[in-house]
Design an enzyme around this catalytic site. Structure first.
Site, short mmCIF file in Angstrom:
data_model
loop_
_atom_site.label_atom_id
_atom_site.label_comp_id
_atom_site.label_asym_id
_atom_site.label_seq_id
_atom_site.Cartn_x
_atom_site.Cartn_y
_atom_site.Cartn_z
N ARG A 78 0.84 -1.19 0.00
CA ARG A 78 0.00 0.00 0.00
C ARG A 78 0.88 1.24 0.00
NH1 ARG A 78 -1.72 0.64 4.49
NH2 ARG A 78 -1.08 -1.32 5.47
N TYR A 206 -1.64 -3.28 -6.93
CA TYR A 206 -1.35 -4.01 -5.69
C TYR A 206 -2.59 -4.12 -4.79
CZ TYR A 206 -0.18 -5.19 -1.01
OH TYR A 206 -0.22 -5.78 0.22
N GLY A 207 -2.79 -5.28 -4.22
CA GLY A 207 -3.92 -5.65 -3.36
C GLY A 207 -4.65 -4.54 -2.64
N LYS A 215 -9.56 -2.60 2.21
CA LYS A 215 -9.21 -1.46 3.07
C LYS A 215 -10.02 -0.22 2.72
CE LYS A 215 -6.72 -3.94 5.41
NZ LYS A 215 -5.41 -4.39 5.65
N HIS A 235 -9.88 -2.99 11.92
CA HIS A 235 -8.80 -3.80 11.35
C HIS A 235 -8.49 -4.93 12.34
CE1 HIS A 235 -4.40 -3.74 9.61
NE2 HIS A 235 -5.16 -4.60 8.96
N SER A 257 -0.65 -4.00 10.36
CA SER A 257 -0.33 -4.87 9.22
C SER A 257 0.93 -5.68 9.48
CB SER A 257 -0.14 -3.99 7.98
OG SER A 257 -1.29 -3.21 7.78
N CYS A 259 1.57 -7.98 11.60
CA CYS A 259 1.92 -8.17 13.01
C CYS A 259 1.23 -9.36 13.64
CB CYS A 259 1.62 -6.90 13.80
SG CYS A 259 2.76 -5.57 13.40
N GLY A 260 0.70 -10.27 12.83
CA GLY A 260 0.28 -11.54 13.39
C GLY A 260 -1.22 -11.82 13.47
N LYS A 261 -2.07 -11.03 12.81
CA LYS A 261 -3.51 -11.34 12.87
C LYS A 261 -3.80 -12.69 12.22
CE LYS A 261 -4.91 -7.56 10.84
NZ LYS A 261 -3.59 -6.93 10.75
N ASN A 263 -1.89 -15.23 11.60
CA ASN A 263 -1.35 -16.36 12.36
C ASN A 263 -2.22 -16.70 13.56
OD1 ASN A 263 1.55 -17.28 11.48
ND2 ASN A 263 1.36 -15.11 11.04
N ASP A 286 -8.66 -10.15 9.12
CA ASP A 286 -8.23 -8.78 8.80
C ASP A 286 -9.25 -7.70 9.15
OD1 ASP A 286 -6.01 -7.29 7.66
OD2 ASP A 286 -7.29 -6.81 5.97
N ASN A 382 6.68 -8.53 1.23
CA ASN A 382 5.23 -8.36 1.33
C ASN A 382 4.51 -9.19 0.25
OD1 ASN A 382 2.90 -7.23 2.61
ND2 ASN A 382 2.70 -5.76 0.91
N ARG A 384 2.16 -11.93 -1.18
CA ARG A 384 0.91 -12.36 -0.54
C ARG A 384 0.24 -13.47 -1.33
NH1 ARG A 384 -1.36 -8.91 3.97
NH2 ARG A 384 0.32 -7.42 4.32
N ARG A 415 3.88 -4.40 17.64
CA ARG A 415 5.18 -5.05 17.53
C ARG A 415 6.15 -4.17 18.29
NH1 ARG A 415 7.87 -8.28 13.34
NH2 ARG A 415 5.86 -8.69 12.37
N ASN A 511 0.79 -18.59 21.73
CA ASN A 511 -0.02 -17.43 22.12
C ASN A 511 -1.34 -17.85 22.76
OD1 ASN A 511 1.96 -15.73 21.15
ND2 ASN A 511 1.03 -15.54 19.11
P1 GTP Z 1 -2.02 -7.86 7.44
O1 GTP Z 1 -2.53 -8.95 6.55
O2 GTP Z 1 -0.91 -7.07 6.82
O3 GTP Z 1 -3.07 -6.97 8.01
O4 GTP Z 1 -1.26 -8.51 8.65
P2 GTP Z 1 -1.47 -9.66 9.71
O5 GTP Z 1 -1.62 -8.99 11.04
O6 GTP Z 1 -2.50 -10.63 9.31
O7 GTP Z 1 -0.06 -10.30 9.66
P3 GTP Z 1 0.47 -11.80 9.68
O8 GTP Z 1 -0.29 -12.67 10.61
O9 GTP Z 1 0.54 -12.27 8.29
O10 GTP Z 1 1.91 -11.47 10.26
C1 GTP Z 1 3.02 -11.90 9.67
C2 GTP Z 1 4.26 -11.54 10.43
O11 GTP Z 1 4.11 -11.61 11.83
C3 GTP Z 1 5.36 -12.51 10.08
O12 GTP Z 1 6.56 -11.80 10.03
C4 GTP Z 1 5.33 -13.47 11.26
O13 GTP Z 1 6.55 -14.11 11.41
C5 GTP Z 1 5.01 -12.54 12.40
N1 GTP Z 1 4.35 -13.19 13.53
C6 GTP Z 1 3.07 -13.62 13.59
N2 GTP Z 1 2.79 -14.13 14.81
C7 GTP Z 1 3.91 -14.01 15.54
C8 GTP Z 1 4.26 -14.33 16.87
O14 GTP Z 1 3.45 -14.82 17.64
N3 GTP Z 1 5.52 -14.05 17.26
C9 GTP Z 1 6.43 -13.47 16.43
N4 GTP Z 1 7.65 -13.22 16.90
N5 GTP Z 1 6.15 -13.16 15.16
C10 GTP Z 1 4.92 -13.41 14.72
C1 SPV Z 2 -2.54 -4.74 5.35
O1 SPV Z 2 -1.57 -4.13 4.86
O2 SPV Z 2 -3.00 -4.49 6.48
C2 SPV Z 2 -3.17 -5.83 4.58
C3 SPV Z 2 -2.76 -6.01 3.22
O3 SPV Z 2 -4.01 -6.51 5.12
S1 SPV Z 2 -3.55 -4.90 2.14
O4 SPV Z 2 -4.84 -5.44 1.77
O5 SPV Z 2 -2.69 -4.74 0.99
O6 SPV Z 2 -3.74 -3.62 2.80
MN MN Z 3 -4.55 -5.76 7.15
#
Ligand code: GTP
Ligand code: SPV
Ligand code: MN
Length: 603
Positions: A78, A206-207, A215, A235, A257, A259-261, A263, A286, A382, A384, A415, A511
């Site tokens: 973005r 881009y997405g 978004k 978000h 973004s 930061c682990g959503k 996961n 998301d 980044n 995806r 983070r 977690n």
């Molecule tokens: P957007 O799709 O951008 O909104 O982000 P999101 O919050 O869904 O991010 P996502 O879960 O894809 O986060 C990916 C990043 O977070 C990677 O670099 C992972 O390694 C890191 N990550 C996720 N969970 C953890 C955790 O519990 N610990 C650590 N250290 N890193 C984590």
């Molecule tokens: C974010 O950046 O928070 C995302 C990816 O979820 S995007 O849809 O490109 O904004």
């Molecule tokens: Mn997002």
């Protein structure tokens, strides 16, 4: 036949026909195609994309229905500096948003859109964010000259015929116009007109810039609508945690973004807790739309139907459910192509391939260095994938329920290498809003900017709030008053580091241990330690079965350092001050109270 006129319009909605005609006149496409949501039409589009080179078909045995797409090299995340909120008054966009007057914005963009679709097809995508017909849901129609956008929207939203039928009952929809134009960053604009319920995006592929339901509509435009209609567009991930007794509690969590959503939303319990009977159900990763229902609780839906997830780092340890999800019907963007027509990214399962084609389309071998001596990456950080939630083994059975799920806890998280403890609980709703409003996080690859720098990112909405953030905070404070049973509010930080820069907390599936404590707090079954920043767990209340962190590490993770926090407050003061007299008094009260508590307890 008259050129640029809608042919065989599959709708009687006059407002829609008139708008499509007007935009076609501006953009000058050779042809207009309405997206009906059918499998046949999708297959045709895929074939056309393969023929044009927009997509590469991946190995049909190993990755059925999967494709690879490469974006332009300066179009990989973005572009927040090219994203604008265009309200009549600058003040309504607030100090956190880029602003342009609607008049200037339309004029500037119109010049770029002018005949931008010449020689191309304009696709009309009617889509619903949320189950078609649900009181939660909103309809949008995206016009685009990108087949890649169409195929992504087919995964991410409910689109086609059913939405057009719905539009015949209620003709209110967000007008979303997109053109790749020349994919020129100098002629790129992502414009939001909340007062006109309109989005114009041009010059990107881009997405987050072009999947306008995500978004742009579901957060920026909808946050504005939600304020008016007294609900929340956030978000946030939404997940259900099935407890040992079979009951499912739902939580929503806002992390910035990358930061682990994603996961967290689909974690598989670690062995030590799994034996207790926990199981996680994914509702969304998301976006959460949340409303107060007649029972006085907050209910949430995920308006999307797919994940647009970060590829690097996705593997069977970090996120086994996602690894299974992306095995079919998935579009990969900016990953490495292997010789067997499968894909790879940094941190993927298995061995590092000995060769491939990198995300830029160049031949790649591991450990090749660039001009600055850094290893050239196979996938963009980044990179995806776009993949249907329905593929996910942990997909919740309540995804299509019009009422959504009741939310017991709201979790904020950033983070942070320092300062923020692993978890703490806000004293009450107002304090919780302060906790959200003061969130900070280090920048990631999800936005163009300086990696690692801490910025304030309230409720993870800094780039996504479609109006003055001071008003947004006031709206959050007011929402608390509308609920008889407001969710409890927590803050987590999975990213705290030791002196050597190593993560103190293993994160990912572990977690769940923290979430278990959060649910125990919601059920009032454990006591907690009162600290100046909020309630922090007694270490013995976090179930550590099967996880050995070493002596004193958990204590370190839970520590609240008063000096660090006083330093933190300086940054918060500066941030709050930007909103001048718009800032709700209640949040300054919380600020003063925290400062007071830190001083009283200070060393
Ligand atoms: P957007 O799709 O951008 O909104 O982000 P999101 O919050 O869904 O991010 P996502 O879960 O894809 O986060 C990916 C990043 O977070 C990677 O670099 C992972 O390694 C890191 N990550 C996720 N969970 C953890 C955790 O519990 N610990 C650590 N250290 N890193 C984590
Ligand atoms: C974010 O950046 O928070 C995302 C990816 O979820 S995007 O849809 O490109 O904004
Ligand atoms: Mn997002």
């Amino acid at each position: 036949m008259e050129k640029n006129k809608v042919q065989n319009t599959p709708t009687t909605n006059k407002k829609l026909i008139e708008w499509v005609n007007r935009m076609a006149k501006l953009c000058g496409p050779d042809k207009i195609v309405w997206i009906d949501g059918s499998e046949e039409q999708k297959l045709i589009l895929e074939k056309e994309c393969v023929a044009s080179g927009e997509l590469i078909r991946l190995n049909p045995e190993k990755l059925p229905g999967c494709f690879l797409h490469r974006t332009a090299q300066d179009d990989v995340a973005r572009t927040e500096h090219l994203t604008f909120i265009c309200t009549k008054k600058k003040h309504d966009a607030g100090p956190n948003n880029n602003w342009m007057s609607p008049f200037a914005a339309y004029r500037k963009a119109r010049a770029i859109f002018k005949n931008a679709m010449k020689g191309r097809t304009m696709y009309v995508i009617p889509f619903s964010m949320g189950p078609v017909g649900s009181t939660f849901s909103k309809i949008g129609v995206e016009l685009t000259d990108s087949r890649y956008v169409v195929l992504n929207m087919l995964i991410m939203t409910r689109c086609g015929e059913a939405v057009l039928r719905q539009l015949e009952k209620n003709d209110d929809f967000t007008r979303c116009l997109h053109s790749k134009a020349e994919l020129d960053i100098k002629k790129r604009l992502i414009l939001h007109f909340p007062e006109d319920n309109t989005i114009w995006s041009v010059g990107s592929g881009y997405g987050g810039n072009v999947l306008l339901g995500k978004k742009c509509l579901a957060l920026r435009i909808s946050s504005f609508t939600a304020k008016k209609e007294k609900w929340l567009a956030e978000h946030m991930l939404i997940m259900g945690i099935e407890e040992p007794n079979g009951h499912i509690e739902y939580i929503a969590a806002a992390f910035p973004s990358a930061c682990g959503k994603t996961n967290l939303a689909m974690l598989i319990p670690p062995e030590g807790l799994r034996v207790k009977g926990y199981r996680v159900w994914t509702v969304g990763d998301d976006i959460a739309w949340m409303r107060v229902d007649t029972d006085g609780s907050l209910w949430a839906i995920n308006p999307e139907t797919g994940f647009f997830g970060v590829a690097p780092g996705t593997n069977s340890n970090a996120n086994p459910n996602m690894v299974k999800t992306v095995q079919k019907n998935t579009i990969y963007t900016n990953v490495l192509l292997k010789p067997d027509n499968t894909v790879w990214w940094e941190g993927a399962d298995g061995e590092v391939p000995s060769q491939g084609i990198d995300w830029k389309g160049n031949p790649w071998k591991p450990n090749t260095l660039d001009d600055e001596g850094k290893a050239i990456k196979g996938a963009h950080p980044n990179a995806r994938f776009t993949t249907p939630i329905a593929n996910c083994p942990s997909a919740s059975f309540r995804l299509d329920q019009h009422h959504g799920v009741p939310i017991s806890a709201i979790i904020f998280g950033g983070r942070r290498q320092h300062v923020a403890p692993l978890v703490y609980e806000a004293f009450n709703w107002q304090h919780g809003v302060f906790v959200g409003a003061t969130m900070g996080s280090e920048l990631t690859a999800a936005q163009v900017g300086k990696l690692g720098q801490v910025r304030r990112d309230p409720m993870a909405m800094l780039p996504f709030c479609g109006y003055n953030m001071a008003e947004y905070f006031r709206h959050w404070l007011n929402m608390g008053k509308l609920m008889a049973k407001p969710p409890k509010i927590f803050h987590v930080n999975w990213f705290r580091m030791d002196e050597k820069g190593k993560f103190l907390w293993p994160g990912f599936c572990e977690n769940l241990r923290v979430l278990e404590w959060i649910l125990d707090r919601c059920d009032n079954t454990v006591n907690a330690m009162r600290t100046p920043v909020g309630y922090v767990p007694y270490p013995f209340n976090i179930d550590m079965t099967g996880l050995n962190l070493g002596n004193g590490v958990l204590e370190k993770l839970l520590n609240v350092d008063k000096e660090e926090w006083q330093e933190e407050l300086k940054g918060i003061n500066k941030f709050f001050a930007e909103f001048k007299k718009d800032m709700p008094r209640e949040l300054w009260d919380e600020y003063d109270a925290l400062l007071e508590r830190l001083k009283k307890n200070g060393k």
